[in-house]
Scaffold this active site. Structure first.
Site, PDB file in Angstrom:
ATOM      1  N   GLU A 359       0.710  -1.163  -0.256  1.00 61.54           N
ATOM      2  CA  GLU A 359      -0.082  -0.002  -0.009  1.00 61.54           C
ATOM      3  C   GLU A 359       0.789   1.459   0.049  1.00 61.54           C
ATOM      4  OE1 GLU A 359      -2.822  -0.342   3.126  1.00 61.54           O
ATOM      5  OE2 GLU A 359      -4.166  -1.363   1.955  1.00 61.54           O
ATOM      6  N   GLU A 430      -6.754  -7.699  -0.499  1.00 62.33           N
ATOM      7  CA  GLU A 430      -7.445  -7.508   0.675  1.00 62.33           C
ATOM      8  C   GLU A 430      -8.931  -7.147   0.664  1.00 62.33           C
ATOM      9  OE1 GLU A 430      -5.158  -5.108   3.620  1.00 62.33           O
ATOM     10  OE2 GLU A 430      -3.442  -5.693   2.750  1.00 62.33           O
TER      11      GLU A 430
HETATM   12  C1  GAL Z   1      -4.912  -2.482   4.787  1.00 65.28           C
HETATM   13  C2  GAL Z   1      -3.473  -2.749   5.216  1.00 65.28           C
HETATM   14  C3  GAL Z   1      -3.328  -4.039   6.331  1.00 65.28           C
HETATM   15  C4  GAL Z   1      -4.450  -3.840   7.207  1.00 65.28           C
HETATM   16  C5  GAL Z   1      -5.943  -3.835   6.675  1.00 65.28           C
HETATM   17  C6  GAL Z   1      -7.090  -3.651   7.703  1.00 65.28           C
HETATM   18  O1  GAL Z   1      -5.030  -1.233   4.475  1.00 65.28           O
HETATM   19  O2  GAL Z   1      -2.845  -3.269   3.968  1.00 65.28           O
HETATM   20  O3  GAL Z   1      -2.208  -4.183   6.569  1.00 65.28           O
HETATM   21  O4  GAL Z   1      -4.340  -2.531   8.096  1.00 65.28           O
HETATM   22  O5  GAL Z   1      -5.813  -2.723   5.889  1.00 65.28           O
HETATM   23  O6  GAL Z   1      -8.225  -3.523   6.933  1.00 65.28           O
END
Ligand code: GAL
Length: 768
Positions: A359, A430
């Site tokens: 990210e 994710e």
């Molecule tokens: C994303 C990040 C993860 C975690 C997640 C929580 O943005 O890559 O490490 O923080 O959010 O939803």
């Protein structure tokens, strides 16, 4: 070299060649204990000393290397008073040659500094996880011939085997043999006579493929002048990606997965082999996923070895989180990437390499450089680079994107074309996570909604052409910095809690696997529901149908609705009729009229006790036809739909597969609560270091249902050779609690649980 270290706070360079006083410990080791929520995060950041005094019988004409599998975050290493090297970064292995410094009696001293200095990854910004200082993976001394093998990279697919060997040694002619074996014996042997220090073997001898279902592994052993000098496991498999998806050995595989953080209660990262392996097993067998992303760093070799054995695919990436530092920082990131790729090259389970800091913003020069570095080491695996930005610049093979668009009642994922206008293969890395943090002891509506969000995102990813997979955030709850988390330093983003116990959302995954599975996502108690109504019951299952009984009476059989989650391999079975055939069976109406009446009652319930004009009319007609009084009509509602205050509401859900009853789950009224105590590893084994066993205490009723809101306090006692990791008195969370015990030597011990209101329970654990 894992046992018999001395650990002390602080570091004094003048003392590196004298025995220090401190605590005797074994590695894996953490510089602190982090309790289950509400702690000061700075305790994980310290400057400490680790020392090991040891004797060694050196052989003539051999070389010696000390290898560290992982030290967080910076290690300065001294042997017998001499500085032998410094390593920066906590997630990759490193080794220093000590041939000239190693004596008969030795003092190995490490300064370990885990302050979150901003000069190397993952530090410099805020990070949503803890990094926990310490020598948290194993340490070893390697004895080798005068030829030190610095690279031994093996890959194979359907058509060829390819091995690359780098030797650090004198220039001379060597007889080099490569032997490929499996349990059945030698499958192939290749020979060269060469005076090069860089050697390559290629062969088109066919090998059995490594697949998700049959993860066949081979061992490659390197012989130099007849002496076996190094061996490694590998698998034969090919990986390809294109705009339509992901292909393993030419076969399309949808990557359904979860992200995993390698952290545990109390000890942070410091868990030995069996705990790392158990996480891989949970992902493969309990959660039924095909892929895990080792967010946001390379995992332990034990985790990867188990993934190799299980046929669980891995997306691994270089350490980092959102922040990119200066040139020196980037140089460390490049080193991490190079080292992790070489270290883990031979694992067939690794199928995608992440070459972007998770990210982070676009940085073309940096990401061209990471791409070029990755490709110079490995052309067999595609690269990805996880981002949350749309239309970002792509130097990787796959556009890997964290899609957090889903908020519960909208689309599950974005359209690929809105995220990238390039033609890259596309993977969602994710989803969910912070969009809906859910504790195992949250109310049931939230826990169900958490599960439905995972179903929905997965469903929409299956549905959209050109999405090769979808990896949820995340496997388990984890400790984090105070800027994140639920005010307790925990991100409750897991589909499991921090002790690896399933929340309802875990069933969204488990029900997509192939082993028969059925979970009812409700306790069936009206008192936990808004307005006291259960409008529908979600059954997460991969079976064909669900038979529903109330008490002893079968009231209906339910199958999948055609319109909901239909793109999933196994849509949940949603039951929106808990009345079933009861009115037909027990009341005086004709079958047809009984159904009409039932539908009116259900509609009234769904519309918050409001009845449409049409229903009023029909009900009126029924009242006339059957001379039914108004109180009688209301009574029907109360008896069959309302259920509020009913004496007995025990529901039995029986999952059917090919007409056979496979799984039975019961919910409802039962007050016979008792604790259950279990361990996943009744037999531990001491190998290179101590072993651990996860112990779970769960409160259940006689129907087998978890008491989701039980927070009974339990006291844990261990005896024999066992040691408890963590606090002796703990409260259950969400009706369950897991903790780990360890054994440092063979023997036998018991874990005993006492509590104010339950019988004392014991479980025996043996250590070989
Ligand atoms: C994303 C990040 C993860 C975690 C997640 C929580 O943005 O890559 O490490 O923080 O959010 O939803």
């Amino acid at each position: 070299m894992n046992v018999g270290w001395t650990f002390a706070e602080g570091f004094d360079e003048r003392g590196v060649n004298q025995p220090i006083t401190g605590e005797t410990i074994s590695v894996p080791h953490s510089v602190m204990e982090v309790k289950n929520g509400y702690f000061d995060e700075t305790i994980t950041q310290r400057v400490v000393t680790y020392q090991k005094v040891f004797s060694y019988d050196k052989a003539k004409n051999h070389r010696y290397v000390i290898r560290f599998e992982g030290v967080m975050a910076r290690a300065t290493v001294y042997l017998n008073g001499q500085w032998i090297g410094t390593h920066i970064g906590g997630y990759v292995a490193f080794e220093f040659e000590v041939t000239d410094v190693l004596e008969k009696d030795n003092i190995l001293t490490l300064k370990v500094d885990s302050l979150e200095t901003g000069d190397h990854p993952p530090f410099g910004g805020q990070i949503d996880y803890l990094t926990y200082g310490g020598v948290y993976r194993e340490v070893m001394i390697l004895e080798m011939s005068m030829d030190r093998i610095t690279r031994f990279l093996v890959d194979a697919d359907q058509k060829r085997l390819n091995a690359r060997i780098e030797i650090d040694g004198e220039t001379r002619t060597r007889k080099v043999d490569l032997l490929i074996t499996d349990q059945e014996g030698t499958q192939m042997s290749l020979h060269q006579e060469s005076d090069a220090l860089s050697i390559r073997f290629e062969s088109d001898h066919p090998l059995l493929l490594w697949t998700i279902e049959r993860p066949k592994l081979y061992t490659a052993t390197l012989h130099i002048d007849g002496e076996a000098v190094m061996s490694t496991r590998f698998g034969a498999r090919s990986v390809k990606v294109d705009q339509n998806g992901f292909y393993l050995n030419g076969q399309k595989v949808f990557l359904r997965g979860l992200n995993r953080h390698q952290s545990y209660p109390y000890v942070g990262y410091a868990m030995p082999k069996s705990a790392q392996e158990e996480d891989a097993e949970l992902l493969k067998h309990t959660l039924g996923v095909t892929v895990v992303r080792s967010s946001h760093y390379p995992p332990s070799k034990h985790f990867l070895n188990r993934c190799d054995e299980l046929g669980l695919l891995v997306f691994t990436e270089l350490p980092g989180w959102q922040h990119i530092g200066d040139d020196a920082w980037k140089a460390h990131a490049m080193n991490d990437l190079r080292d992790m790729m070489i270290e883990h090259y031979n694992h067939p389970s690794i199928v995608i390499i992440g070459t972007r800091i998770n990210e982070s913003p676009d940085d073309d020069a940096f990401y061209e450089a990471t791409r070029d570095l990755a490709k110079s080491i490995d052309t067999t695996r595609p690269t990805g680079g996880v981002r949350y930005i749309q239309k970002s610049h792509v130097f990787e093979d796959i556009y890997t994107f964290n899609d957090f668009v889903h908020t519960g009642d909208n689309e599950g994922i974005r359209k690929k074309k809105d995220v990238t206008s390039t033609k890259h293969p596309y993977l969602i890395t994710e989803h969910n996570g912070h969009m809906f943090p859910t504790k195992s002891f949250d109310n049931e509506e939230r826990r169900i909604s958490h599960a439905m969000r995972h179903f929905k995102v997965m469903n929409d990813a299956y549905k959209q052409d050109g999405v090769m997979g979808v990896i949820g955030w995340c496997m388990n709850d984890y400790h984090t910095h105070k800027a994140f988390g639920s005010n307790n330093h925990i991100c409750h983003h897991g589909v499991m809690d921090i002790g690896r116990n399933m929340k309802y959302a875990a069933s969204a995954y488990a029900s997509q696997g192939e082993s028969p599975y059925l979970d009812v996502l409700s306790m069936m108690h009206l008192g936990d529901r808004a307005s006291g109504v259960i409008k529908e019951v979600v059954v997460a299952t991969n079976l064909d149908a669900v038979e529903l009984m109330i008490g002893d009476e079968m009231i209906g059989i339910h199958t999948r609705k055609k319109d909901r989650y239909k793109d999933l391999p196994y849509a949940p079975i949603v039951i929106d009729d808990l009345v079933g055939n009861q009115i037909e069976t027990h009341e005086r109406f004709s079958k047809k009229d009984a159904r009409k009446i039932k539908n009116i009652l259900l509609e009234t319930m769904r519309n918050n006790l409001k009845m449409s004009v049409f229903s009023k009319l029909v009900l009126g007609l029924m009242m006339v036809k059957y001379k039914m009084s108004y109180p009688e009509a209301v009574g029907l509602y109360t008896r069959y739909v309302g259920g509020w205050g009913a004496e007995n509401r025990t529901f039995t859900f029986v999952g059917l597969k090919d007409g056979k009853r496979v799984i039975k789950v019961q919910k409802g009224f039962d007050d016979q609560y008792a604790l259950e105590l279990k361990t996943t590893r009744p037999v531990m084994t001491i190998t290179d270091t101590y072993d651990v066993s996860r112990v779970t205490v769960e409160m259940k009723n006689a129907l087998g249902e978890r008491a989701f809101y039980a927070n009974d306090v339990i006291t844990i006692n261990v005896d024999g050779n066992l040691r408890l990791i963590g606090d002796q008195s703990i409260a259950m969370q969400g009706g369950v609690q897991s903790f780990w015990v360890r054994a440092d030597e063979p023997g036998q011990g018991n874990v005993t649980i006492t509590s104010a209101h339950h019988a004392t329970l014991s479980v025996a654990i043996q250590t070989l």
